[in-house]
Design a protein around this motif. Structure first.
Motif, PDB file in Angstrom:
ATOM      1  N   TYR A  80     -25.801 -35.734 -78.849  1.00 39.12           N
ATOM      2  CA  TYR A  80     -26.725 -36.800 -79.212  1.00 39.12           C
ATOM      3  C   TYR A  80     -28.147 -36.331 -78.913  1.00 39.12           C
ATOM      4  O   TYR A  80     -28.365 -35.236 -78.380  1.00 39.12           O
ATOM      5  CB  TYR A  80     -26.411 -38.115 -78.484  1.00 39.12           C
ATOM      6  CG  TYR A  80     -26.224 -38.015 -76.979  1.00 39.12           C
ATOM      7  CD1 TYR A  80     -27.289 -37.778 -76.121  1.00 39.12           C
ATOM      8  CD2 TYR A  80     -24.961 -38.199 -76.412  1.00 39.12           C
ATOM      9  CE1 TYR A  80     -27.120 -37.704 -74.745  1.00 39.12           C
ATOM     10  CE2 TYR A  80     -24.773 -38.128 -75.031  1.00 39.12           C
ATOM     11  CZ  TYR A  80     -25.857 -37.886 -74.208  1.00 39.12           C
ATOM     12  OH  TYR A  80     -25.682 -37.811 -72.852  1.00 39.12           O
TER      13      TYR A  80
ATOM     14  N   THR B 207     -29.736 -45.642 -76.522  1.00 32.57           N
ATOM     15  CA  THR B 207     -28.939 -46.197 -77.614  1.00 32.57           C
ATOM     16  C   THR B 207     -29.754 -46.625 -78.820  1.00 32.57           C
ATOM     17  O   THR B 207     -29.366 -46.350 -79.963  1.00 32.57           O
ATOM     18  CB  THR B 207     -28.098 -47.382 -77.110  1.00 32.57           C
ATOM     19  OG1 THR B 207     -27.218 -46.910 -76.085  1.00 32.57           O
ATOM     20  CG2 THR B 207     -27.279 -47.981 -78.224  1.00 32.57           C
TER      21      THR B 207
ATOM     22  N   GLU C  60     -30.859 -43.521 -80.706  1.00 30.52           N
ATOM     23  CA  GLU C  60     -29.712 -42.896 -81.372  1.00 30.52           C
ATOM     24  C   GLU C  60     -29.336 -43.703 -82.615  1.00 30.52           C
ATOM     25  O   GLU C  60     -29.023 -43.155 -83.679  1.00 30.52           O
ATOM     26  CB  GLU C  60     -28.505 -42.827 -80.430  1.00 30.52           C
ATOM     27  CG  GLU C  60     -28.753 -42.264 -79.043  1.00 30.52           C
ATOM     28  CD  GLU C  60     -29.067 -40.777 -79.001  1.00 30.52           C
ATOM     29  OE1 GLU C  60     -28.918 -40.098 -80.041  1.00 30.52           O
ATOM     30  OE2 GLU C  60     -29.470 -40.290 -77.932  1.00 30.52           O
ATOM     31  N   THR C  61     -29.366 -45.029 -82.477  1.00 28.00           N
ATOM     32  CA  THR C  61     -29.012 -45.921 -83.583  1.00 28.00           C
ATOM     33  C   THR C  61     -29.963 -45.776 -84.753  1.00 28.00           C
ATOM     34  O   THR C  61     -29.543 -45.631 -85.908  1.00 28.00           O
ATOM     35  CB  THR C  61     -29.016 -47.380 -83.081  1.00 28.00           C
ATOM     36  OG1 THR C  61     -27.973 -47.537 -82.123  1.00 28.00           O
ATOM     37  CG2 THR C  61     -28.815 -48.353 -84.216  1.00 28.00           C
TER      38      THR C  61
ATOM     39  N   THR D  74     -22.029 -41.230 -82.711  1.00 30.22           N
ATOM     40  CA  THR D  74     -21.158 -42.373 -82.422  1.00 30.22           C
ATOM     41  C   THR D  74     -19.979 -41.974 -81.553  1.00 30.22           C
ATOM     42  O   THR D  74     -19.437 -42.814 -80.818  1.00 30.22           O
ATOM     43  CB  THR D  74     -20.628 -43.024 -83.714  1.00 30.22           C
ATOM     44  OG1 THR D  74     -19.744 -42.133 -84.393  1.00 30.22           O
ATOM     45  CG2 THR D  74     -21.777 -43.430 -84.630  1.00 30.22           C
TER      46      THR D  74
ATOM     47  N   ASN E  82     -22.191 -40.901 -77.706  1.00 33.89           N
ATOM     48  CA  ASN E  82     -23.034 -41.794 -76.914  1.00 33.89           C
ATOM     49  C   ASN E  82     -22.141 -42.552 -75.928  1.00 33.89           C
ATOM     50  O   ASN E  82     -21.179 -43.202 -76.327  1.00 33.89           O
ATOM     51  CB  ASN E  82     -23.758 -42.779 -77.828  1.00 33.89           C
ATOM     52  CG  ASN E  82     -24.820 -43.574 -77.098  1.00 33.89           C
ATOM     53  OD1 ASN E  82     -25.497 -43.066 -76.213  1.00 33.89           O
ATOM     54  ND2 ASN E  82     -24.973 -44.833 -77.469  1.00 33.89           N
TER      55      ASN E  82
ATOM     56  N   THR F  53     -20.083 -45.058 -73.795  1.00 38.98           N
ATOM     57  CA  THR F  53     -19.751 -46.463 -73.965  1.00 38.98           C
ATOM     58  C   THR F  53     -18.978 -46.934 -72.742  1.00 38.98           C
ATOM     59  O   THR F  53     -17.890 -46.431 -72.456  1.00 38.98           O
ATOM     60  CB  THR F  53     -18.903 -46.679 -75.236  1.00 38.98           C
ATOM     61  OG1 THR F  53     -19.629 -46.212 -76.381  1.00 38.98           O
ATOM     62  CG2 THR F  53     -18.572 -48.154 -75.426  1.00 38.98           C
TER      63      THR F  53
ATOM     64  N   VAL G 275     -22.388 -50.348 -74.798  1.00 37.73           N
ATOM     65  CA  VAL G 275     -23.360 -49.271 -74.622  1.00 37.73           C
ATOM     66  C   VAL G 275     -24.559 -49.783 -73.835  1.00 37.73           C
ATOM     67  O   VAL G 275     -25.049 -50.894 -74.064  1.00 37.73           O
ATOM     68  CB  VAL G 275     -23.826 -48.698 -75.975  1.00 37.73           C
ATOM     69  CG1 VAL G 275     -22.717 -47.894 -76.631  1.00 37.73           C
ATOM     70  CG2 VAL G 275     -24.310 -49.795 -76.914  1.00 37.73           C
TER      71      VAL G 275
ATOM     72  N   TRP H 128     -26.274 -50.950 -82.767  1.00 36.73           N
ATOM     73  CA  TRP H 128     -25.322 -49.873 -82.529  1.00 36.73           C
ATOM     74  C   TRP H 128     -24.061 -50.071 -83.365  1.00 36.73           C
ATOM     75  O   TRP H 128     -23.542 -49.124 -83.964  1.00 36.73           O
ATOM     76  CB  TRP H 128     -24.994 -49.787 -81.045  1.00 36.73           C
ATOM     77  CG  TRP H 128     -23.940 -48.794 -80.693  1.00 36.73           C
ATOM     78  CD1 TRP H 128     -22.693 -49.052 -80.190  1.00 36.73           C
ATOM     79  CD2 TRP H 128     -24.029 -47.370 -80.803  1.00 36.73           C
ATOM     80  NE1 TRP H 128     -22.005 -47.882 -79.983  1.00 36.73           N
ATOM     81  CE2 TRP H 128     -22.801 -46.831 -80.353  1.00 36.73           C
ATOM     82  CE3 TRP H 128     -25.020 -46.497 -81.245  1.00 36.73           C
ATOM     83  CZ2 TRP H 128     -22.541 -45.463 -80.332  1.00 36.73           C
ATOM     84  CZ3 TRP H 128     -24.772 -45.129 -81.223  1.00 36.73           C
ATOM     85  CH2 TRP H 128     -23.548 -44.628 -80.780  1.00 36.73           C
TER      86      TRP H 128
ATOM     87  N   ASN I  91     -22.604 -47.615 -86.291  1.00 35.56           N
ATOM     88  CA  ASN I  91     -21.238 -47.110 -86.287  1.00 35.56           C
ATOM     89  C   ASN I  91     -20.549 -47.368 -87.621  1.00 35.56           C
ATOM     90  O   ASN I  91     -19.768 -46.546 -88.098  1.00 35.56           O
ATOM     91  CB  ASN I  91     -20.440 -47.732 -85.142  1.00 35.56           C
ATOM     92  CG  ASN I  91     -20.550 -46.959 -83.850  1.00 35.56           C
ATOM     93  OD1 ASN I  91     -19.666 -46.192 -83.490  1.00 35.56           O
ATOM     94  ND2 ASN I  91     -21.662 -47.140 -83.146  1.00 35.56           N
TER      95      ASN I  91
ATOM     96  N   GLY J  81     -18.366 -52.334 -80.504  1.00 33.63           N
ATOM     97  CA  GLY J  81     -19.738 -52.819 -80.642  1.00 33.63           C
ATOM     98  C   GLY J  81     -19.793 -54.312 -80.876  1.00 33.63           C
ATOM     99  O   GLY J  81     -20.594 -55.032 -80.268  1.00 33.63           O
TER     100      GLY J  81
END
Length: 754
Positions: free
Chosen positions: A296, A315, A318-319, A336, A339, A341, A346, A372, A376, A388
């Motif tokens: 990531y 997060t 990253e999203t 996905t 990251n 969890t 998250v 997030w 995904n 999520g």
């Protein structure tokens, strides 16, 4: 409470909840049928307009919790959800109900039950999730409230005096463009175009974009409590100097938006320039922040003269990399899967900071969790989508409202600050249904559909009365999967797109949209399920002669030595030979390999201090909001120079001892506001012999603290041996968010040899 528990138990038995189908299960909670359970606590929906919970918050916590939600507003004018799962319907309806609460009498969007007013980032992220199409008029009015008299997007109060320490205001551009995609209003494009252009061009002129990396300087988007996400030694000027994943992606998206609007309005040169600037940032993110080993992007680069990685996962950043195609498809899937969890969902980032309470640190924010889950779905991670959604629905049900944030390690609300009926959280609640299960996506070509329906949620569902450009849609999705096998409108097969022309033709009518999924298993991707973790404490380092010394840290496995931004050694002692000139830091690593923050940089390189040409020991400016309570102390040399709108230039003669590369920073004081908020950050352009070197940012150091001296960010430059003149000058694009007070006192210019 006893009566409530008895009634709840009776209802549970009557409906067979004990044996209800399991939808999501983690070590922390289970969603089964119309119930969510967490240990001894349960939340249940007896019908689609009521949620009942038995949850009890941490004893002694200042904020009470809601045990029940009952619909209080008329929702008949909004899209109605029909699905066999009553809890899903109730949570969705609660989001809609609280959305109505959030629309103020002046048709602006209220931030939360406890927070009145419109906040740039809050409202913009909410608009992108669902408010653009659920509340288009309130969206328009709210966005225009966040434009200053100079025609720029407002950066709300932030660390050290807001912009440019906090620099994520440009999420406004993405939100404003989303409203255009919803309405197709060309006049709106003409309204927002000059605002976005001026704001971005001011950012670029003010040195916000790193020439070395292409990344954007400033605080991580939305994580605006300095101590919650940065090491304690970092001052707000250091935060300005850092380069963050989320903020960089926000700016990349804003430039893409500017490019598209400019092209639509016929401004070809601006469109080309904006597209090129966006690509520079995207390239910078992928070249400088991707962590191949972890799978990531790193959270940010930080330091002083030499920046290093903060290898935490963040997060939201990253999203956004997935949703806005900064990450390619392979990297999106990898993110996905990697990251971290936790059982509750998250975190805002991972791992946590050990000696910091929960707010951004050690926390889950449902609206970030909603983004997030949507990311995904785009990446095709079915299990990531289910966990999520569960991470958003668990707190919504157990707390019977859309709270803002939760403690990551136990799921409770005992964070530093919280509120019910939070705008971005209710917007995320609504978006989960619309954007994932119905796949609704507003595009330049029209209203597109990309449903992603996990098998566990594969029952048929309908969304009735969804408005799009004058017509209404009744949308039914049948089956499960990630691919559409049939898309019909009023019984006729067509592409999965309602075009603006099609909507215009059907104005005032209702179209029946039926989407049949392929009922094929979605290719499995993994989820990085981990327990919550805290990183080691940050070493406190100092130089004793040519030896770097630091305090021992408990439960440490080793220490990493960094010189000039590069890792050079790993040791198990608390001293290191620093005889080679450089900027040194040390990082603590736990026995299981978790890294903490690096210590404050310590330089052993040649340094020089130079005083302003004209200095005084008094302050005479009429612009000073907070007069010092006594004589100013702590300055070096014979005094300091004052600069504000009236006194725009400070001249400092310097002597360069030898040809080479140097960094320049300014020793200053700014007592115009507190460290953590305000709008009067000091900003100046710095020149060497008339040539611009960049921008020095001098944030607040405490209200009235005119004897509290610190250093600005550092600016790189090359120079020849001999006498030179440094000029610190106010330029029009240096105007801060306050626009009235842009005022600091300058003690000296510091030069470091690189």
């Amino acid at each position: 409470m006893k009566k409530l528990l008895i009634s709840f138990a009776a209802a549970a038995c009557a409906t067979g909840l004990v044996s209800a189908r399991e939808i999501v299960k983690t070590p922390a909670y289970t969603w089964h049928g119309d119930t969510i359970t967490q240990g001894v606590y349960m939340a249940y929906a007896p019908n689609a307009t009521v949620i009942i919970s038995t949850y009890s918050a941490q004893p002694g916590y200042y904020m009470g919790i809601d045990k029940e939600w009952h619909k209080r507003n008329d929702l008949s004018g909004y899209p109605q959800l029909s699905t066999p799962n009553t809890l899903h319907r109730a949570i969705y309806n609660m989001g809609m109900d609280e959305m109505v609460n959030a629309v103020e009498p002046d048709t602006t969007l209220r931030t939360g039950k406890e927070w009145s007013g419109v906040w740039t980032r809050d409202v913009s992220y909410s608009i992108l999730l669902s408010m653009a199409y659920m509340q288009p008029e309130a969206t328009r009015i709210s966005l225009l409230r966040k434009v200053d008299p100079m025609g720029r997007v407002i950066q709300d109060t932030g660390s050290g005096g807001a912009w440019p320490v906090s620099t994520d205001r440009m999420i406004w551009a993405a939100a404003a463009y989303e409203l255009y995609l919803v309405t197709g209003d060309k006049d709106w494009l003409k309204t927002i175009y000059p605002i976005i252009k001026k704001s971005l061009y001011d950012d670029r002129s003010s040195g916000l974009y790193s020439a070395k990396t292409g990344l954007v300087k400033g605080e991580t988007s939305f994580i605006d409590w300095r101590e919650q996400s940065y090491p304690k030694w970092m001052q707000t000027a250091d935060i300005y100097q850092s380069e963050a994943l989320g903020t960089s992606i926000v700016h990349a998206r804003a430039w893409v938006v500017l490019s598209r609007i400019a092209a639509e309005l016929g401004h070809k040169d601006v469109s080309k320039d904006a597209a090129e600037q966006a690509q520079k940032i995207v390239d910078g993110v992928n070249a400088n922040l991707w962590n191949k080993d972890k799978g990531y992007y790193n959270m940010y680069l930080y330091g002083r003269d030499n920046l290093i990685d903060n290898p935490r996962a963040e997060t939201l950043g990253e999203t956004l990399s997935i949703l806005w195609d900064v990450a390619d498809a392979d990297r999106a899937r990898t993110i996905t899967e990697n990251n971290p969890t936790t059982p509750f969902g998250v975190g805002i980032f991972y791992p946590q900071i050990a000696d910091m309470p929960a707010y951004h640190n050690n926390a889950l924010w449902p609206w970030v969790g909603a983004y997030w889950a949507i990311a995904n779905a785009k990446a095709g991670n079915e299990q990531g989508v289910m966990q999520g959604i569960g991470a958003v629905y668990r707190p919504a049900a157990l707390f019977a409202t859309n709270k803002e944030n939760f403690v990551l390690e136990n799921g409770d609300i005992a964070t530093e600050l919280n509120s019910s009926n939070m705008l971005w959280c209710l917007a995320g609640n609504i978006a989960l249904t619309h954007k994932i299960l119905f796949g609704i996506d507003f595009t330049e070509k029209g209203l597109a559909f990309h449903p992603f329906v996990p098998k566990a949620l594969g029952e048929d569902r309908t969304l009735s009365g969804f408005e799009y450009r004058g017509c209404k849609l009744n949308i039914t999705v049948k089956g499960f999967g990630s691919k559409i096998s049939s898309f019909t409108v009023d019984g006729k097969e067509q592409a999965a797109l309602i075009t603006p022309a099609q909507a215009k033709k059907a104005k005032g009518k209702t179209l029946d949209v039926v989407i049949v999924m392929d009922n094929q298993p979605i290719a499995p991707l993994k989820v990085n399920n981990v327990s919550n973790a805290k990183a080691p404490l940050t070493p406190i380092a100092r130089l004793e002669g040519k030896t770097l010394v630091w305090n021992p840290i408990e439960y440490i496995g080793s220490y990493v030595i960094v010189r000039d931004g590069k890792r050079i050694d790993t040791v198990h002692t608390t001293t290191y030979d620093a005889s080679i000139p450089g900027e040194y830091q040390v990082i603590g690593v736990s026995t299981d390999g978790v890294e903490g923050f690096a210590s404050e940089p310590m330089s052993t390189r040649m340094q020089g201090m130079f005083q302003p040409e004209k200095a005084t020991k008094t302050m005479t400016s009429g612009e000073i909001k907070y007069q010092p309570t006594g004589d100013i102390a702590g300055f070096t040399g014979h005094g300091f120079a004052e600069t504000d709108h009236a006194n725009q230039t400070v001249t400092v003669p310097v002597v360069i001892p030898e040809d080479g590369e140097y960094t320049l920073s300014v020793r200053y004081a700014n007592g115009n506001g507190p460290v953590n908020t305000g709008r009067s950050c000091g900003i100046r352009t710095v020149e060497l012999d008339g040539a611009s070197l960049g921008t020095v940012v001098m944030p607040h150091r405490g209200k009235g603290n005119w004897s509290d001296w610190g250093y600005s960010n550092s600016v790189d430059f090359k120079a020849t041996k001999g006498k030179h003149v440094v000029t610190i000058v106010f330029k029009p694009y240096n105007e801060n968010m306050d626009m009235k007070t842009n005022h600091v006192i300058i003690d000296a210019v510091r030069l470091n040899k690189k």
